[in-house]
Design a protein around this motif. Structure first.
Motif, PDB file in Angstrom:
ATOM      1  N   PHE A 142      40.326 -39.236  11.850  1.00 37.34           N
ATOM      2  CA  PHE A 142      40.735 -39.950  10.649  1.00 37.34           C
ATOM      3  C   PHE A 142      39.641 -39.960   9.593  1.00 37.34           C
ATOM      4  CE2 PHE A 142      44.135 -41.887  13.272  1.00 37.34           C
ATOM      5  CZ  PHE A 142      45.170 -41.459  12.462  1.00 37.34           C
ATOM      6  N   ILE A 143      38.402 -40.057  10.038  1.00 38.10           N
ATOM      7  CA  ILE A 143      37.313 -40.073   9.050  1.00 38.10           C
ATOM      8  C   ILE A 143      37.282 -38.761   8.268  1.00 38.10           C
ATOM      9  CG2 ILE A 143      34.803 -40.076   8.788  1.00 38.10           C
ATOM     10  CD1 ILE A 143      34.674 -42.105  11.035  1.00 38.10           C
ATOM     11  N   VAL A 144      37.284 -37.629   8.982  1.00 43.14           N
ATOM     12  CA  VAL A 144      37.235 -36.366   8.238  1.00 43.14           C
ATOM     13  C   VAL A 144      38.531 -36.168   7.463  1.00 43.14           C
ATOM     14  CG1 VAL A 144      35.570 -35.194   9.697  1.00 43.14           C
ATOM     15  CG2 VAL A 144      37.962 -35.081  10.285  1.00 43.14           C
ATOM     16  N   GLY A 145      39.636 -36.661   8.035  1.00 44.42           N
ATOM     17  CA  GLY A 145      40.911 -36.572   7.328  1.00 44.42           C
ATOM     18  C   GLY A 145      40.851 -37.270   5.991  1.00 44.42           C
ATOM     19  N   PHE A 146      40.223 -38.448   5.992  1.00 40.56           N
ATOM     20  CA  PHE A 146      40.105 -39.186   4.738  1.00 40.56           C
ATOM     21  C   PHE A 146      39.305 -38.392   3.704  1.00 40.56           C
ATOM     22  CE2 PHE A 146      37.194 -41.691   2.173  1.00 40.56           C
ATOM     23  CZ  PHE A 146      38.107 -42.295   1.324  1.00 40.56           C
ATOM     24  N   PHE A 147      38.192 -37.837   4.151  1.00 43.42           N
ATOM     25  CA  PHE A 147      37.358 -37.069   3.217  1.00 43.42           C
ATOM     26  C   PHE A 147      38.163 -35.920   2.613  1.00 43.42           C
ATOM     27  CE2 PHE A 147      33.500 -38.553   5.750  1.00 43.42           C
ATOM     28  CZ  PHE A 147      33.224 -39.537   4.827  1.00 43.42           C
ATOM     29  N   LEU A 148      38.931 -35.253   3.477  1.00 48.41           N
ATOM     30  CA  LEU A 148      39.665 -34.087   2.995  1.00 48.41           C
ATOM     31  C   LEU A 148      40.795 -34.497   2.060  1.00 48.41           C
ATOM     32  CD1 LEU A 148      40.036 -31.506   5.851  1.00 48.41           C
ATOM     33  CD2 LEU A 148      38.323 -31.704   4.075  1.00 48.41           C
ATOM     34  N   ILE A 149      41.486 -35.564   2.418  1.00 53.79           N
ATOM     35  CA  ILE A 149      42.674 -35.907   1.648  1.00 53.79           C
ATOM     36  C   ILE A 149      42.307 -36.255   0.215  1.00 53.79           C
ATOM     37  CG2 ILE A 149      42.920 -38.394   1.930  1.00 53.79           C
ATOM     38  CD1 ILE A 149      45.822 -36.750   3.066  1.00 53.79           C
ATOM     39  N   PHE A 150      41.118 -36.857   0.069  1.00 50.94           N
ATOM     40  CA  PHE A 150      40.652 -37.154  -1.285  1.00 50.94           C
ATOM     41  C   PHE A 150      40.578 -35.870  -2.103  1.00 50.94           C
ATOM     42  CE2 PHE A 150      37.350 -37.532  -4.459  1.00 50.94           C
ATOM     43  CZ  PHE A 150      37.667 -38.726  -5.071  1.00 50.94           C
ATOM     44  N   GLY A 201      37.285 -37.879  19.073  1.00 51.00           N
ATOM     45  CA  GLY A 201      38.474 -38.702  19.249  1.00 51.00           C
ATOM     46  C   GLY A 201      39.176 -38.988  17.927  1.00 51.00           C
ATOM     47  N   LEU A 202      40.131 -39.922  18.009  1.00 47.19           N
ATOM     48  CA  LEU A 202      40.969 -40.219  16.853  1.00 47.19           C
ATOM     49  C   LEU A 202      40.164 -40.697  15.649  1.00 47.19           C
ATOM     50  CD1 LEU A 202      44.263 -41.891  18.084  1.00 47.19           C
ATOM     51  CD2 LEU A 202      43.937 -39.784  16.787  1.00 47.19           C
ATOM     52  N   LYS A 203      39.129 -41.491  15.956  1.00 44.73           N
ATOM     53  CA  LYS A 203      38.366 -42.083  14.867  1.00 44.73           C
ATOM     54  C   LYS A 203      37.768 -40.983  13.985  1.00 44.73           C
ATOM     55  CE  LYS A 203      34.398 -44.930  14.089  1.00 44.73           C
ATOM     56  NZ  LYS A 203      33.078 -44.943  14.708  1.00 44.73           N
ATOM     57  N   SER A 204      37.132 -40.021  14.638  1.00 45.35           N
ATOM     58  CA  SER A 204      36.538 -38.923  13.876  1.00 45.35           C
ATOM     59  C   SER A 204      37.607 -38.166  13.109  1.00 45.35           C
ATOM     60  CB  SER A 204      35.817 -37.961  14.806  1.00 45.35           C
ATOM     61  OG  SER A 204      34.654 -38.549  15.281  1.00 45.35           O
ATOM     62  N   ALA A 216      47.377 -26.447   7.088  1.00 45.13           N
ATOM     63  CA  ALA A 216      46.658 -25.775   8.165  1.00 45.13           C
ATOM     64  C   ALA A 216      45.201 -26.201   8.183  1.00 45.13           C
ATOM     65  CB  ALA A 216      46.769 -24.265   7.995  1.00 45.13           C
ATOM     66  N   THR A 217      44.616 -26.293   7.001  1.00 44.00           N
ATOM     67  CA  THR A 217      43.230 -26.759   6.922  1.00 44.00           C
ATOM     68  C   THR A 217      43.097 -28.140   7.545  1.00 44.00           C
ATOM     69  OG1 THR A 217      43.240 -25.653   4.789  1.00 44.00           O
ATOM     70  CG2 THR A 217      41.291 -26.936   5.351  1.00 44.00           C
ATOM     71  N   PHE A 218      44.044 -28.996   7.201  1.00 50.85           N
ATOM     72  CA  PHE A 218      44.001 -30.351   7.745  1.00 50.85           C
ATOM     73  C   PHE A 218      44.093 -30.349   9.254  1.00 50.85           C
ATOM     74  CE2 PHE A 218      43.799 -33.946   4.968  1.00 50.85           C
ATOM     75  CZ  PHE A 218      43.788 -33.333   3.733  1.00 50.85           C
ATOM     76  N   VAL A 219      45.039 -29.574   9.759  1.00 49.25           N
ATOM     77  CA  VAL A 219      45.202 -29.524  11.212  1.00 49.25           C
ATOM     78  C   VAL A 219      43.914 -29.053  11.859  1.00 49.25           C
ATOM     79  CG1 VAL A 219      46.348 -28.288  13.072  1.00 49.25           C
ATOM     80  CG2 VAL A 219      47.688 -29.236  11.197  1.00 49.25           C
ATOM     81  N   LEU A 220      43.333 -28.007  11.275  1.00 50.65           N
ATOM     82  CA  LEU A 220      42.124 -27.449  11.879  1.00 50.65           C
ATOM     83  C   LEU A 220      40.981 -28.469  11.879  1.00 50.65           C
ATOM     84  CD1 LEU A 220      40.814 -24.870  13.042  1.00 50.65           C
ATOM     85  CD2 LEU A 220      39.932 -24.432  10.746  1.00 50.65           C
ATOM     86  N   ILE A 221      40.694 -29.008  10.699  1.00 56.31           N
ATOM     87  CA  ILE A 221      39.527 -29.884  10.600  1.00 56.31           C
ATOM     88  C   ILE A 221      39.740 -31.183  11.375  1.00 56.31           C
ATOM     89  CG2 ILE A 221      38.005 -31.104   9.014  1.00 56.31           C
ATOM     90  CD1 ILE A 221      37.789 -28.163   8.700  1.00 56.31           C
ATOM     91  N   MET A 222      40.918 -31.787  11.205  1.00 56.09           N
ATOM     92  CA  MET A 222      41.152 -33.036  11.927  1.00 56.09           C
ATOM     93  C   MET A 222      41.219 -32.783  13.425  1.00 56.09           C
ATOM     94  SD  MET A 222      43.744 -35.083   9.413  1.00 56.09           S
ATOM     95  CE  MET A 222      43.859 -36.547  10.410  1.00 56.09           C
ATOM     96  N   GLY A 223      41.749 -31.619  13.799  1.00 56.17           N
ATOM     97  CA  GLY A 223      41.794 -31.265  15.219  1.00 56.17           C
ATOM     98  C   GLY A 223      40.389 -31.169  15.795  1.00 56.17           C
ATOM     99  N   ILE A 224      39.519 -30.521  15.049  1.00 52.19           N
ATOM    100  CA  ILE A 224      38.131 -30.419  15.516  1.00 52.19           C
ATOM    101  C   ILE A 224      37.530 -31.814  15.612  1.00 52.19           C
ATOM    102  CG2 ILE A 224      35.821 -29.612  14.908  1.00 52.19           C
ATOM    103  CD1 ILE A 224      37.113 -27.150  13.685  1.00 52.19           C
ATOM    104  N   GLY A 225      37.830 -32.629  14.604  1.00 48.56           N
ATOM    105  CA  GLY A 225      37.364 -34.015  14.646  1.00 48.56           C
ATOM    106  C   GLY A 225      37.841 -34.717  15.904  1.00 48.56           C
ATOM    107  N   TYR A 226      39.103 -34.504  16.231  1.00 49.73           N
ATOM    108  CA  TYR A 226      39.653 -35.161  17.419  1.00 49.73           C
ATOM    109  C   TYR A 226      38.960 -34.684  18.686  1.00 49.73           C
ATOM    110  CZ  TYR A 226      42.859 -36.576  21.047  1.00 49.73           C
ATOM    111  OH  TYR A 226      43.381 -37.123  22.182  1.00 49.73           O
ATOM    112  N   ILE A 227      38.760 -33.371  18.774  1.00 47.16           N
ATOM    113  CA  ILE A 227      38.130 -32.831  19.983  1.00 47.16           C
ATOM    114  C   ILE A 227      36.709 -33.356  20.127  1.00 47.16           C
ATOM    115  CG2 ILE A 227      37.318 -30.713  21.099  1.00 47.16           C
ATOM    116  CD1 ILE A 227      39.692 -29.297  19.802  1.00 47.16           C
ATOM    117  N   ILE A 228      36.027 -33.461  19.011  1.00 48.39           N
ATOM    118  CA  ILE A 228      34.626 -33.890  19.090  1.00 48.39           C
ATOM    119  C   ILE A 228      34.509 -35.391  19.289  1.00 48.39           C
ATOM    120  CG2 ILE A 228      32.540 -34.194  17.728  1.00 48.39           C
ATOM    121  CD1 ILE A 228      33.007 -31.457  16.572  1.00 48.39           C
TER     122      ILE A 228
END
Ligand SMILES: Nc1ncnc2c1ncn2[C@@H]1O[C@H](COP(=O)(O)OP(=O)(O)OP(=O)(O)O)[C@@H](O)[C@H]1O
Ligand SMILES: [Mg+2]
Lengths: 353, 689
Positions: B478-486, B473-476, B459-471
């Motif tokens: 994935f970037i925040v997704g990478f930070f989180l996945i680590f 696009g896909l690039k953002s 859920a955290t991933f969906v939320l944060i990456m979703g916000i990234g996408y809205i702000i």
């Protein structure tokens, strides 16, 4: 020293450009080569290149003042930058006092700039952390002169441009006109032979601009340098120029004396560019005098054939009789009447030529 | 027409956001909390990373590239690993430098020993370098202040140094000062060097950029662990950690400043015939000096902050004492020490600024005496105070010479006063404080913490990456997704959530306070100038100074840490709000007034929207500040990532853990940083700023 320079003048121009091109863009050289000398703006644009200067060829002689004009983006600054080698040209040759500028190595270039060239910038480009005196002394110190010597010389320059008493101010404490005086003083401090001015007065308001132009003419009268002067302002150009170059899209459309530019435009563009220029500001009496009417009754007033119409129009208009026109030796070379002046001032522009 | 489209596209984002929230909450409810459920918590796939780092480091330190070294003690060649030799050489150089300064200030024999030997010193009792009497150092500080700036700075420097001496903190203060006097110039030079390099070379710049980003979001403690592993324990390790910590902001500001220099200034310099060296050092750097000086200010601030934290790995000085005082809950003493640190920071900052802005008078025709009057006067003072100090040896009993050096804790002390004050406050407001504390912990913090911890990882991933996408696009995304996945793949996801919850709480409160205070103060010229000044001053304080007053009120609890976080993180929020609001063009104010809006409307409808992107950059800073403070809060005991970093300090193989944890914190910061920055840039573009 003076003789040597005069001798040089006779056989070689101070600046000589041969088909100078400047194309901006990452792969400018390649695109230029593949174009094979045919410069088409659109083709270049598609290849990601912008044409700055397109085939500039001209010569500039000792003591001459060439004004470069043209619309914004026509490549005036770029031309100046090429000749001072602030940008590298894409193709073509530039000779400064007979030496190949493009082939110079860094050291020679620095020597040349330290001793021969001075430049004044549109936005002044003063060093914000240095005072007036330090700014002016800067090129001298860079050259390696002692601090004392540089400061003393800079002080002379401060007086020359009329900023005495403000030498310890910082640029931010000066008005635009004063800042540009500092810029001028700085560029003159090393006593350059060649002087580049890129729209030096265009950031100034009209009153100060006029004042600065007067100042500039006074300085030029004293110093007699070889000058490349960029401006947007035709009035300014006419006041200062020996010759004017008109640029469009990087191409020098015409390079000639002010009168010729106005009277015999080489291209349609130049004609349009100059059509609103008041003739009386360009034309000398010589151009409109009557050379054959010597026998008629001539009044007492005498004017020189080299006078601009603008400057003598009022005097001539107040005379009922013909006015004598003389050459520099005082011989009568023609006459002029009110009608001719009125024709120039108010008449149909095309017929006045 | 375009408004219409704008409205729809705005609405589109809003719809997206609503959908996102719906998904987020349904995930939260649907996924059951069990450790075997992969959607609840990811398995710690990179739990081995710390071990790997440990192995790499020990390979580097003990095996990598052995070289032959001549050992003078056993008079033989010996094989030693390269890195170890390098770090050892570096350590001893730094240590020597610190020692020289320290012994000039405080006296000692080690410098002399370095050039001779212990035997020599033991045989010759005279070979002992005496300390400078504190009176001399004070006079020198006053004189320096006066010659650089004038009366005001002289007073400040004088009062500060006298305070330090009279309150008996002379020795630790000079120890800290000696460390800072080495670390700050070193950071400055290094920062300038790399900044210049990056400015001149694009590939260096792009290589440095991610490093700088991480470095600026890594918490202080994370620097200590590697420094300890590579350089051991002691002043030199502290100094090196400090240098590494303080250099990145200097690099960043150098690049920023150099890039801002107008091309015409460069051209003017070239036309004056500058060679590359002259261009850089006589034109570009001085022209960029405004930003570079901010860099110097940052360096000094960071150095002091770090010099104190470096006491964890054995740096002597005020920090060490402060640590002891804090651990012993001796608030009075902690306050005194804190004031000393702040004073040193402020005086160094002001002196360096004055030095950089000093003007030369070319026309003064001076003789030798006039030119060197300060030096001569200083010489005279040295002589004078030395004699006084000598006389002092006969004057005072008990072996203390107050004209020479006021020993530690033998000066005046206000400890009892502070302690009394604190006791009084605690006694008088005991119930209020307690009630507030309990209320905050029970009704706000615990539920919030619980809420954070009961988020399924997916859920955290969906939320944060979703916000990234809205702000962005896909690039953002994935970037925040990478930070989180680590972070999710380490074993510390829960700890990270706690860190995040504390930081979130701090950021929300600070942003609210900062934006409110900033908006009020931005209304008039005077208030905005004064609030900026206040922010400047507070920013000079090393971060954990803020812990001192809150501990005395709330004891060792999360509340203390959070309040310190809030106070510290409010500074950037306030400053950026004021700057943002003040930079709204006057023409817009006038236009607003002409259409008849009142003050509140003007603020709501015109100023706030325009200033918002800039304010968000302030919030960005707030996030980083808050994270730092949360981590530093570990010093007084929290249970987040910071605590683990602190633990890894005392672990022999702590470097892997320490670095990985540091990356976790940095990545939280970077993810938020990325989101806010992207959003602010987008808004700025839309507003045509
Ligand atoms: N560094 C550069 N990179 C790319 N294109 C450039 C660069 N400098 C100039 N140009 C382009 O070259 C052309 C000529 O520019 P230049 O600055 O010489 O114009 P200008 O005649 O001096 O105009 P202005 O009167 O506005 O100063 C313009 O189209 C400009 O966009
Ligand atoms: Mg231009």
């Amino acid at each position: 020293m003076a003789e040597k320079i005069t001798k040089k003048t006779i056989d070689q121009p101070v600046i000589k450009c041969e088909s100078v091109y400047k194309i901006f863009g990452n792969n400018a050289k390649r695109v230029f080569r593949s174009a094979g000398g045919v410069i088409d703006q659109d083709v270049f644009q598609k290849a990601g290149c912008i044409v700055g200067v397109n085939n500039a060829t001209f010569e500039l002689f000792e003591g001459e003042l060439l004004v470069v004009m043209g619309l914004s983006g026509s490549g005036k600054s770029t031309l100046l930058r090429c000749i001072s080698r602030l940008t590298e040209t894409t193709a073509g040759k530039i000779y400064v006092e007979g030496r190949d500028l493009v082939a110079m190595n860094n050291k020679e270039l620095i020597e040349l700039r330290r001793n021969k060239m001075g430049m004044v910038f549109q936005s002044f480009a003063l060093l914000p952390h240095k005072t007036v005196i330090e700014n002016i002394a800067f090129p001298l110190q860079i050259k390696g002169n002692s601090t004392n010597e540089s400061i003393n010389r800079a002080m002379e320059m401060v007086d020359l441009v009329g900023l005495g008493g403000r030498e310890n101010y910082f640029p931010r404490q000066l008005s635009g006109g004063q800042q540009q005086r500092v810029g001028i003083a700085r560029s003159l401090a090393v006593e350059p032979d060649i002087w580049f001015l890129d729209e030096p007065f265009s950031a100034l308001d009209p009153l100060i601009r006029k004042e600065m132009q007067d100042e500039f003419l006074r300085l030029q009268g004293v110093l007699g340098k070889t000058i490349l002067f960029v401006t947007h302002d035709f009035d300014e150009a006419l006041r200062l120029a020996d010759r004017i170059a008109i640029m469009k899209d990087g191409i020098i459309e015409q390079i000639d004396t002010p009168a010729n530019i106005v009277l015999n435009p080489a291209t349609e563009y130049v004609r349009k560019f100059t059509q609103d220029v008041p003739r009386e500001k360009v034309l000398k009496i010589e151009a409109i005098m009557d050379c054959n009417a010597k026998s008629l009754k001539i009044g007492k007033l005498t004017i020189s054939k080299d006078a601009l119409i603008e400057t003598v129009a009022e005097a001539v208009l107040s005379q009922a009789e013909l006015v004598r026109v003389t050459n520099e030796k005082g011989d009568t070379v023609g006459v002029i009447d009110r009608l001719r002046i009125i024709n120039v001032l108010f008449g149909d522009k095309k017929s006045s030529g | 027409m375009s408004e219409m489209r704008n409205y729809i596209s705005n609405n589109k984002k809003l719809t997206q956001f609503v959908v996102l929230l719906v998904i987020f909450f349904s995930l939260c409810f649907l996924i059951s909390p069990s450790d075997s459920n992969i959607l609840w918590r990811f398995p710690p796939l990179i739990a081995g990373l710390p071990l790997l780092i440990n192995d790499c480091v020990s390979y580097l330190m003990y095996e990598f590239m052995p070289i032959e070294i001549y050992d003078s003690e056993i008079e033989e060649y010996e094989e030693r690993p390269l890195i170890k030799e390098v770090t050892r050489a570096l350590s001893s150089t730094v240590l020597f430098c610190i020692q020289v300064i320290r012994e000039i200030l405080l006296g000692g024999v080690k410098t002399i020993v370095t050039f001779t030997s212990w035997d020599f010193v033991n045989e010759n009792k005279w070979a002992y370098w005496p300390a400078l009497p504190w009176t001399v150092v004070c006079s020198a500080a006053i004189l320096l202040g006066y010659s650089l700036r004038g009366f005001g700075l002289a007073t400040l420097a004088g009062l500060a140094s006298m305070y330090i001496s009279i309150f008996g903190q002379w020795e630790p203060a000079m120890e800290t000062l000696s460390l800072v006097l080495i670390a700050a110039p070193a950071s400055f030079v290094l920062g300038l060097f790399f900044g210049v390099l990056a400015y001149r070379n694009k590939s260096v710049e792009s290589a440095l950029a991610p490093l700088l980003n991480i470095a600026q979001t890594m918490p202080h403690f994370s620097y200590l662990v590697p420094a300890m592993v590579f350089f051991g324990v002691g002043d030199h390790a502290g100094a090196i950690a400090t240098i590494i910590f303080a250099t990145p902001p200097m690099i960043r500001l150098t690049i920023l400043g150099l890039k801002k220099v107008s091309p015409e200034v460069t051209e003017a310099a070239l036309m004056s015939g500058c060679n590359e060296f002259q261009l850089m050092f006589r034109v570009l750097i001085p022209t960029a000096r405004r930003d570079i000086l901010i860099g110097v200010n940052q360096v000094i601030m960071q150095c002091l902050a770090m010099a104190v934290i470096a006491s964890f790995i054995g740096a002597k000085g005020l920090g060490f004492n402060l640590l002891l005082a804090l651990n012993g809950l001796r608030v009075g003493q902690a306050i005194e020490l804190g004031i000393c640190i702040v004073l040193i920071a402020v005086v160094l900052d002001k002196l360096s600024l004055a030095w950089a802005n000093k003007q030369v008078d070319y026309f003064a025709d001076l003789n030798f005496m006039q030119r060197n009057k300060y030096k001569i006067f200083l010489f005279f003072l040295l002589f004078f105070w030395s004699i006084i100090a000598y006389i002092g040896t006969f004057l005072f009993e008990e072996g203390f010479n107050y004209f020479y050096l006021i020993p530690h804790n033998k000066g005046i002390t206000t400890e009892t006063f502070w302690q009394g004050g604190v006791d009084w406050i605690v006694d008088t407001f005991f119930f209020q404080l307690k009630a507030f504390n309990e209320f905050l912990i029970i009704s706000v913090l615990l539920p919030m913490k619980h809420a954070y911890l009961s988020m399924p990882v997916i859920a955290t991933f969906v939320l944060i990456m979703g916000i990234g996408y809205i702000i962005g696009g896909l690039k953002s995304a994935f970037i925040v997704g990478f930070f989180l996945i680590f972070i999710a793949f380490t074993e510390w996801w829960d700890r990270a959530l706690i860190t995040a919850y504390m930081a979130t709480f701090g950021v929300i409160v600070s942003a609210l306070i900062g934006i409110t205070v900033g908006s009020i103060c931005a209304q008039t010229n005077i208030t905005s100038k004064s609030i900026i000044l206040i922010c400047d001053t507070f920013q000079t304080f090393p971060s954990f100074i803020y812990l001192i007053p809150v501990i005395m009120l709330f004891g060792v609890t999360d509340t203390s840490v959070l309040i310190a976080v809030i106070v510290y993180a409010t500074i950037p929020a306030t400053r950026y709000t004021v700057e943002g609001l003040r930079s709204v063009p006057d023409t817009l104010h006038d236009a607003g007034s002409m259409s008849g809006v009142n003050r509140l409307q003007r603020w709501l409808k015109i100023e706030l929207p325009l200033a918002f992107p800039h304010m968000m950059l302030g919030v960005n800073q707030t996030v980083v500040f808050a994270l730092f403070m949360v981590i530093i809060g570990a010093m007084i005991g929290t249970e987040d990532l910071g605590q683990y970093i602190l633990k890894s300090l005392s672990d022999k193989h702590g470097i892997g853990n320490g670095l990985t944890l540091g990356f976790c914190v940095a990545f939280i910061g970077l993810a938020v940083d990325h989101l806010i920055r992207t959003w602010a840039e987008e808004r700025k573009k839309a507003l045509g700023l």
